[in-house]
Design a protein around this motif. Structure first.
Motif, short mmCIF file in Angstrom:
data_model
loop_
_atom_site.label_atom_id
_atom_site.label_comp_id
_atom_site.label_asym_id
_atom_site.label_seq_id
_atom_site.Cartn_x
_atom_site.Cartn_y
_atom_site.Cartn_z
N LEU A 53 24.32 14.62 35.15
CA LEU A 53 23.88 15.37 36.22
C LEU A 53 22.34 15.32 36.44
N PRO A 54 21.73 15.40 37.64
CA PRO A 54 20.44 14.98 37.99
C PRO A 54 19.53 16.43 37.65
N ASP A 55 20.24 17.52 37.61
CA ASP A 55 19.29 18.72 37.32
C ASP A 55 19.38 19.30 35.68
N LEU A 56 20.13 18.52 34.97
CA LEU A 56 20.09 18.65 33.57
C LEU A 56 19.53 17.42 32.72
N ASP A 57 18.96 17.63 31.47
CA ASP A 57 18.43 16.57 30.68
C ASP A 57 19.53 16.10 30.00
N GLY A 58 19.83 15.04 29.95
CA GLY A 58 20.84 14.33 29.14
C GLY A 58 22.24 14.29 29.78
#
Length: 81
Positions: free
Chosen positions: A13-18
């Motif tokens: 997901l673009p909003d979460l890292d990894g």
């Protein structure tokens, strides 16, 4: 603890890292309601309902997983297989 799916769903997901490794309807519902890149669409609504119902035991885990995958495809989120 919630029953897990037989096979996880891995999304980026673009909003979460990894990457996010999703094993339960509860995890899927959290991602859909708090971190999903879109908050509309028929697959999104169906997945949010099915995953919530899966948490409550009123929908099958397989149904929740399949609708979550449909929401991934609808939102054009990257999914690893």
């Amino acid at each position: 603890m919630f029953k897990t799916w037989n096979e996880c769903v891995i999304v980026d997901l673009p909003d979460l890292d990894g990457i996010q490794i999703v094993w339960t309807p509860a995890e899927a519902a959290t991602l859909l309601s708090e971190h999903w890149p879109v908050s509309h669409g028929s697959a999104y609504n169906a997945a949010l309902n099915a995953c919530t119902d899966g948490m409550l035991g009123t929908a099958s885990h397989d149904q929740a997983r399949q609708t979550f995958i449909s929401a991934i495809e609808e939102a054009k989120v990257r999914m690893m297989r």
